[in-house]
Design a protein around this motif. Structure first.
Motif, PDB file in Angstrom:
ATOM      1  N   PRO A 103       0.839  -1.306   0.068  1.00 52.54           N
ATOM      2  CA  PRO A 103      -0.089   0.140   0.084  1.00 52.54           C
ATOM      3  C   PRO A 103       0.862   1.286  -0.009  1.00 52.54           C
ATOM      4  CG  PRO A 103      -0.150  -0.925   2.222  1.00 52.54           C
ATOM      5  CD  PRO A 103       0.543  -1.943   1.261  1.00 52.54           C
ATOM      6  N   ASP A 104       2.221   1.304   0.142  1.00 52.18           N
ATOM      7  CA  ASP A 104       2.873   2.455   0.327  1.00 52.18           C
ATOM      8  C   ASP A 104       3.615   2.722  -1.135  1.00 52.18           C
ATOM      9  OD1 ASP A 104       2.960   2.517   3.061  1.00 52.18           O
ATOM     10  OD2 ASP A 104       4.382   1.184   3.413  1.00 52.18           O
ATOM     11  N   TYR A 105       3.191   1.580  -2.038  1.00 57.92           N
ATOM     12  CA  TYR A 105       3.917   2.030  -3.244  1.00 57.92           C
ATOM     13  C   TYR A 105       2.900   2.963  -4.152  1.00 57.92           C
ATOM     14  CZ  TYR A 105       7.737  -1.082  -2.984  1.00 57.92           C
ATOM     15  OH  TYR A 105       8.739  -1.786  -2.520  1.00 57.92           O
ATOM     16  N   HIS A 106       3.391   3.915  -5.036  1.00 57.30           N
ATOM     17  CA  HIS A 106       2.427   4.246  -6.040  1.00 57.30           C
ATOM     18  C   HIS A 106       1.961   3.330  -6.965  1.00 57.30           C
ATOM     19  CE1 HIS A 106       1.769   6.616  -9.765  1.00 57.30           C
ATOM     20  NE2 HIS A 106       1.692   8.024  -9.131  1.00 57.30           N
ATOM     21  N   PRO A 107       0.744   3.449  -7.546  1.00 58.68           N
ATOM     22  CA  PRO A 107       0.113   2.495  -8.300  1.00 58.68           C
ATOM     23  C   PRO A 107       0.919   2.307  -9.568  1.00 58.68           C
ATOM     24  CG  PRO A 107      -1.705   4.371  -7.747  1.00 58.68           C
ATOM     25  CD  PRO A 107      -0.183   4.539  -7.192  1.00 58.68           C
ATOM     26  N   ASN A 108       1.945   3.013  -9.914  1.00 56.38           N
ATOM     27  CA  ASN A 108       2.653   3.004 -11.431  1.00 56.38           C
ATOM     28  C   ASN A 108       4.218   2.646 -10.834  1.00 56.38           C
ATOM     29  OD1 ASN A 108       0.454   3.243 -12.929  1.00 56.38           O
ATOM     30  ND2 ASN A 108       0.813   5.360 -13.163  1.00 56.38           N
ATOM     31  N   THR A 109       4.462   1.517 -10.150  1.00 52.51           N
ATOM     32  CA  THR A 109       5.758   1.425  -9.405  1.00 52.51           C
ATOM     33  C   THR A 109       6.328  -0.070 -10.393  1.00 52.51           C
ATOM     34  OG1 THR A 109       5.079   2.290  -7.467  1.00 52.51           O
ATOM     35  CG2 THR A 109       7.126   0.521  -7.333  1.00 52.51           C
ATOM     36  N   VAL A 110       7.596  -0.222 -10.601  1.00 55.44           N
ATOM     37  CA  VAL A 110       8.236  -1.222 -11.016  1.00 55.44           C
ATOM     38  C   VAL A 110       9.588  -1.351 -10.295  1.00 55.44           C
ATOM     39  CG1 VAL A 110       9.260   0.065 -13.005  1.00 55.44           C
ATOM     40  CG2 VAL A 110       9.111  -2.366 -13.123  1.00 55.44           C
ATOM     41  N   ARG A 111       9.877  -2.657 -10.076  1.00 54.59           N
ATOM     42  CA  ARG A 111      11.172  -3.265  -9.716  1.00 54.59           C
ATOM     43  C   ARG A 111      11.903  -3.784 -10.683  1.00 54.59           C
ATOM     44  NH1 ARG A 111      13.644  -3.103  -4.663  1.00 54.59           N
ATOM     45  NH2 ARG A 111      11.586  -2.586  -3.664  1.00 54.59           N
ATOM     46  N   ILE A 112      12.932  -3.406 -10.952  1.00 51.01           N
ATOM     47  CA  ILE A 112      13.710  -4.205 -12.272  1.00 51.01           C
ATOM     48  C   ILE A 112      15.039  -4.685 -11.558  1.00 51.01           C
ATOM     49  CG2 ILE A 112      15.151  -3.756 -14.248  1.00 51.01           C
ATOM     50  CD1 ILE A 112      13.042  -1.355 -14.893  1.00 51.01           C
ATOM     51  N   LYS A 113      15.126  -6.110 -11.560  1.00 53.43           N
ATOM     52  CA  LYS A 113      16.514  -6.787 -11.136  1.00 53.43           C
ATOM     53  C   LYS A 113      16.997  -7.219 -12.558  1.00 53.43           C
ATOM     54  CE  LYS A 113      14.363  -8.605  -7.181  1.00 53.43           C
ATOM     55  NZ  LYS A 113      13.888  -9.553  -6.236  1.00 53.43           N
ATOM     56  N   LEU A 114      18.355  -6.603 -12.640  1.00 46.25           N
ATOM     57  CA  LEU A 114      19.332  -7.060 -13.908  1.00 46.25           C
ATOM     58  C   LEU A 114      20.535  -8.066 -13.666  1.00 46.25           C
ATOM     59  CD1 LEU A 114      19.204  -3.597 -15.557  1.00 46.25           C
ATOM     60  CD2 LEU A 114      17.584  -5.301 -15.967  1.00 46.25           C
ATOM     61  N   LEU A 115      20.636  -8.865 -14.419  1.00 44.98           N
ATOM     62  CA  LEU A 115      21.836  -9.757 -14.251  1.00 44.98           C
ATOM     63  C   LEU A 115      22.593  -9.798 -15.693  1.00 44.98           C
ATOM     64  CD1 LEU A 115      20.138 -12.798 -12.522  1.00 44.98           C
ATOM     65  CD2 LEU A 115      21.424 -11.012 -11.380  1.00 44.98           C
ATOM     66  N   GLY A 125      11.398   2.000  -9.533  1.00 49.34           N
ATOM     67  CA  GLY A 125      11.313   3.324 -10.087  1.00 49.34           C
ATOM     68  C   GLY A 125       9.603   3.324 -10.185  1.00 49.34           C
ATOM     69  N   VAL A 126       9.089   4.643 -10.070  1.00 51.48           N
ATOM     70  CA  VAL A 126       7.942   5.059 -10.444  1.00 51.48           C
ATOM     71  C   VAL A 126       7.502   5.902 -11.621  1.00 51.48           C
ATOM     72  CG1 VAL A 126       5.892   6.248  -9.203  1.00 51.48           C
ATOM     73  CG2 VAL A 126       7.556   4.743  -7.759  1.00 51.48           C
ATOM     74  N   SER A 127       6.665   5.627 -12.395  1.00 51.11           N
ATOM     75  CA  SER A 127       6.005   6.816 -13.308  1.00 51.11           C
ATOM     76  C   SER A 127       4.983   7.428 -12.644  1.00 51.11           C
ATOM     77  CB  SER A 127       5.459   5.906 -14.753  1.00 51.11           C
ATOM     78  OG  SER A 127       4.913   6.818 -15.538  1.00 51.11           O
ATOM     79  N   ILE A 128       5.277   8.822 -12.590  1.00 51.02           N
ATOM     80  CA  ILE A 128       4.284   9.686 -11.806  1.00 51.02           C
ATOM     81  C   ILE A 128       3.306  10.636 -12.660  1.00 51.02           C
ATOM     82  CG2 ILE A 128       5.828   9.932  -9.809  1.00 51.02           C
ATOM     83  CD1 ILE A 128       6.684  12.709 -10.942  1.00 51.02           C
TER      84      ILE A 128
END
Length: 224
Positions: A103-115, A125-128
């Motif tokens: 519930p603390d995250y903005h609705p347009n939130t993404v977590r990116i994990k790269l290898l 990141g968040v698209s505001i």
């Protein structure tokens, strides 16, 4: 970017390919920032989507936009609609998953994990809206990066004199610092420096900072 251009950007939004500034242009910027911070094309990308992103990412093209950013495409690149195919052909393995409810995250939130090989990278990141974004975490460090100004992201060892050495180099190249933030995991441990400047730092300045013994690498984020 001039103040008048920024004002126009705020009113009419970005030049982009896609139906939504939040779900496409913003997502593409988030993906591209992650790519720039990682510094090379990843082999694996795990993308966790939250809120509205998780519910509508296929229909609104968020998946296509995020991968386009990871492929270092700009928001108006004609290749964006084919980014998933291009990524697959290049060998990039991408997975999309809904993240756990938060519930603390903005609705347009993404977590990116790269290898890539032994290298790992993670970013939140968040698209505001209107194509604007905020980066809130980089490899576990809490940050606030918007990309509105040229920004250097500098992972480094927490040692005496590192911050002063970096700012001295920027001063030598006559760069005015508009924002600066330093975080560390603990005294003498890993640290992260974010420095935004009014003008784009020249390659010579970036190279000089990179040569500092305590600096691990320097990532340069261009202004939106």
């Amino acid at each position: 970017m001039s103040s008048s251009f920024r004002h126009s950007f705020d009113i009419i939004g970005p030049i982009m390919i896609g139906p939504s500034s939040s779900h496409t242009a913003g997502a593409a910027r988030i993906g591209r920032i992650a790519r720039n911070l990682f510094g090379e094309e990843p082999e694996v990308a795990e993308i966790l989507l939250y809120g509205s992103f998780a519910k509508t990412y296929r229909g609104h093209g968020t998946d296509v936009a995020l991968v386009a950013g990871l492929m270092n495409f700009s928001t108006h690149d004609d290749r964006i609609p084919k980014s998933l195919q291009i990524a697959q052909e290049s060998g990039l393995q991408v997975t999309f998953k809904p993240g756990p409810p938060n519930p603390d995250y903005h609705p347009n939130t993404v977590r990116i994990k790269l290898l890539r090989g032994e290298r790992k990278f993670e970013m939140l990141g968040v698209s505001i809206g209107g194509g604007a974004v905020e980066i809130l975490e980089i490899d576990g460090f809490k940050v606030k990066l918007t990309g509105q100004y040229p920004t250097l992201v500098i992972p480094h060892a927490d040692r005496f004199g590192v911050v002063a050495a970096v700012t001295t180099i920027l001063s030598k190249h006559q760069l005015n610092i508009s924002f600066m933030e330093v975080s560390r995991r603990g005294r003498g441990s890993e640290a992260l420096m974010l420095i935004s400047t009014d003008e784009q730092p020249p390659a010579e300045a970036v190279d000089e900072i990179q040569q500092l013994e305590a600096v691990k690498r320097v990532a340069r984020i261009d202004a939106s």
